[in-house]
Scaffold this motif. Sequence first.
Motif, short mmCIF file in Angstrom:
data_model
loop_
_atom_site.label_atom_id
_atom_site.label_comp_id
_atom_site.label_asym_id
_atom_site.label_seq_id
_atom_site.Cartn_x
_atom_site.Cartn_y
_atom_site.Cartn_z
N TRP A 32 9.42 -7.00 -0.97
CA TRP A 32 8.01 -6.58 -0.79
C TRP A 32 7.06 -7.72 -1.34
CZ3 TRP A 32 6.33 -2.55 2.36
CH2 TRP A 32 7.32 -1.45 2.72
N ASN A 33 5.88 -7.89 -0.95
CA ASN A 33 4.89 -8.94 -1.65
C ASN A 33 4.31 -8.23 -2.87
OD1 ASN A 33 3.36 -6.79 0.10
ND2 ASN A 33 1.59 -7.77 -0.85
N ASP A 34 4.28 -9.12 -4.00
CA ASP A 34 3.72 -8.66 -5.06
C ASP A 34 4.63 -7.32 -5.79
OD1 ASP A 34 0.95 -9.99 -5.49
OD2 ASP A 34 0.56 -8.86 -3.61
N TYR A 35 5.80 -7.74 -5.90
CA TYR A 35 6.85 -6.66 -6.26
C TYR A 35 7.76 -6.98 -7.21
CZ TYR A 35 8.80 -1.93 -5.15
OH TYR A 35 9.00 -0.55 -5.24
N ILE A 36 7.42 -8.26 -8.03
CA ILE A 36 8.37 -8.68 -9.06
C ILE A 36 7.49 -9.50 -9.92
CG2 ILE A 36 9.19 -11.06 -7.99
CD1 ILE A 36 12.20 -10.04 -8.85
N ALA A 221 -0.04 -4.78 2.92
CA ALA A 221 -0.04 -5.82 1.72
C ALA A 221 -1.34 -6.01 1.40
CB ALA A 221 0.64 -7.01 2.32
N GLY A 222 -2.43 -6.09 2.47
CA GLY A 222 -3.72 -6.33 2.08
C GLY A 222 -4.60 -5.28 1.34
N ALA A 223 -4.05 -3.97 1.03
CA ALA A 223 -4.77 -3.12 0.52
C ALA A 223 -4.98 -3.51 -1.14
CB ALA A 223 -4.17 -1.78 0.40
N ILE A 224 -4.30 -4.52 -1.57
CA ILE A 224 -4.49 -4.64 -2.97
C ILE A 224 -5.95 -5.45 -3.22
CG2 ILE A 224 -3.87 -5.95 -4.91
CD1 ILE A 224 -0.98 -5.33 -4.29
N GLU A 225 -5.91 -6.53 -2.19
CA GLU A 225 -7.07 -7.37 -2.26
C GLU A 225 -8.44 -6.75 -1.62
OE1 GLU A 225 -7.21 -10.08 -3.92
OE2 GLU A 225 -5.26 -9.68 -4.49
N ALA A 226 -8.06 -5.87 -0.77
CA ALA A 226 -9.44 -4.95 -0.22
C ALA A 226 -9.94 -4.04 -1.35
CB ALA A 226 -8.84 -4.32 1.09
N LEU A 227 -9.32 -3.32 -2.01
CA LEU A 227 -9.66 -2.68 -2.94
C LEU A 227 -10.26 -3.42 -3.99
CD1 LEU A 227 -6.97 0.19 -2.83
CD2 LEU A 227 -9.37 0.44 -2.21
N TYR A 238 0.50 2.28 -1.32
CA TYR A 238 1.46 2.78 -2.40
C TYR A 238 0.69 2.89 -3.61
CZ TYR A 238 4.88 1.29 1.34
OH TYR A 238 5.42 1.28 2.34
N SER A 239 1.23 3.65 -4.49
CA SER A 239 0.75 3.94 -5.81
C SER A 239 0.62 2.65 -6.66
CB SER A 239 1.60 4.97 -6.77
OG SER A 239 2.96 4.30 -6.83
N GLY A 240 1.45 1.80 -6.68
CA GLY A 240 1.38 0.76 -7.65
C GLY A 240 0.62 -0.43 -6.98
N ASP A 241 0.26 -0.60 -5.72
CA ASP A 241 -0.53 -1.42 -5.39
C ASP A 241 -2.17 -1.07 -5.47
OD1 ASP A 241 1.47 -2.53 -3.81
OD2 ASP A 241 0.88 -2.37 -1.75
N ALA A 242 -2.18 0.51 -5.38
CA ALA A 242 -3.74 0.99 -5.90
C ALA A 242 -3.84 0.47 -7.31
CB ALA A 242 -3.82 2.18 -5.54
N ILE A 243 -2.79 0.67 -8.15
CA ILE A 243 -3.03 0.62 -9.65
C ILE A 243 -3.39 -1.16 -9.75
CG2 ILE A 243 -1.72 0.82 -11.81
CD1 ILE A 243 -0.45 3.28 -10.63
N GLN A 244 -2.36 -1.75 -9.26
CA GLN A 244 -2.69 -3.28 -9.38
C GLN A 244 -4.00 -3.52 -8.88
OE1 GLN A 244 0.28 -6.21 -7.77
NE2 GLN A 244 1.66 -4.40 -7.40
N ALA A 245 -4.62 -2.94 -7.76
CA ALA A 245 -6.03 -3.26 -7.29
C ALA A 245 -6.78 -3.18 -8.52
CB ALA A 245 -6.22 -2.36 -6.19
N GLY A 246 -6.97 -1.91 -9.25
CA GLY A 246 -7.53 -1.77 -10.31
C GLY A 246 -7.56 -2.72 -11.50
N VAL A 247 -6.41 -3.15 -11.76
CA VAL A 247 -6.19 -4.15 -13.02
C VAL A 247 -6.93 -5.40 -12.43
CG1 VAL A 247 -4.44 -5.67 -13.91
CG2 VAL A 247 -3.95 -3.25 -13.56
N ARG A 248 -6.71 -5.88 -11.13
CA ARG A 248 -7.45 -7.10 -10.53
C ARG A 248 -8.93 -6.89 -10.65
NH1 ARG A 248 -3.45 -9.51 -5.97
NH2 ARG A 248 -1.53 -9.21 -7.04
N ALA A 249 -9.34 -5.88 -10.33
CA ALA A 249 -10.70 -5.59 -10.08
C ALA A 249 -11.41 -5.70 -11.62
CB ALA A 249 -11.10 -4.31 -9.61
N ARG A 250 -10.69 -5.18 -12.56
CA ARG A 250 -11.34 -5.28 -13.87
C ARG A 250 -11.37 -6.70 -14.58
NH1 ARG A 250 -7.98 -0.54 -14.74
NH2 ARG A 250 -6.35 -1.75 -15.43
#
Length: 364
Positions: A32-36, A221-227, A238-250
């Motif tokens: 998966w993308n962004d998965y390691i 895959a695009g949910a991270i950047e969209a959020l 996916y849970s981790g994708d949304a959490i990653q999005a929060g980290v990147r947004a901060r």
Amino acid sequence: MLRRLLLLAACATLLAAMPARAQERVVNVFNWNDYIDPYMVQRFTRETGIRVRYDVYDSLETLEGRLSAGRSGYDIVVPTSEPTFSRLARAGAFRPLDPALLPNLANLDPALQRQVAASDPGNRFGVLYLWGTIGLGVNPERIRALAPDAPMDSLALLLDPQHARRIARCGITMMDSAADVIPTVLRHLGRDPNSTAEADLREVERALMAIRPFIRNFSTAGAIEALAGGQSCLAFAYSGDAIQAGVRAREAGRGVTVQYVAPREGAQLWFDLLAIPADAPNPEASHAFINFLLQPDVMAAITNHVRYPNGVPASRALVAREVAEDPAVFPPEAARAAFFTIGPVPQAAERARNRVWSRFKAGR
């Protein structure tokens, strides 16, 4: 001169006859993308001398299509336990694991292994990598500004047209996967997430079509950047994708807030497994890579990077404190009581679900 040419020819013949791994040791990974954690990939090469060729996919359908066609050229793949892994395992797509080459299997959580065994009897073909849930990535401030009475902890936030209509103004992203979305819609409707009943599937289609006008885009895959970038304020993800999005947004510091919500109706729990394709060209390197990943410090680094829990309990003490104490990453036992898992779906029912999904995406 002739002697030199003969010597060169003999060397070339000898090299051609040598096994490929003697010339270059390599492992071909399809994940998966962004998965390691990319630094762990580099560390593996430094420690073993095995080079990693790393490709990514963004849907289970893409992975399954590649493996089903055969001769994928990959040594490691990471399918989700249901429905993809179990279906591919039954089709003979995976090589049985060699426990003698995987001493770090002892590091895995026995309780989680028993859960995974429902999809992989005897844990013969898959090694638990990461796990998580499917739910809602939300920008609470933007959603409340448009729909102050919408329930932030419920699937109704997305699946109730009166809420979706208002939220659409700040962008809704839908995961592009029938296998992941339809069971959750069934659960929201009070049906069995594994149902294959035609009447239940009609209800799912009605529910999805009711919100179709309000979906801005379909992307897994695009949910991270969209959020993170503020293009969407609500995503089924996916849970981790949304959490990653929060980290990147901060980190971006642009005033965007993203949180992950496991719906109160119950979130789908999934497990991603490391598996070796039956025709993997480098099975020894495959085992070496899997065994490397199962080290507690390696898995802790991966969890820190991708914000998904892993299957190695000893890694928890090495995970960064803000990650280890985040209930969105490591859900408390009370929250996990509402989670559900899915089982395999017969082929005919899978085709019917895919037809519903095609009509939903097309909007007709």
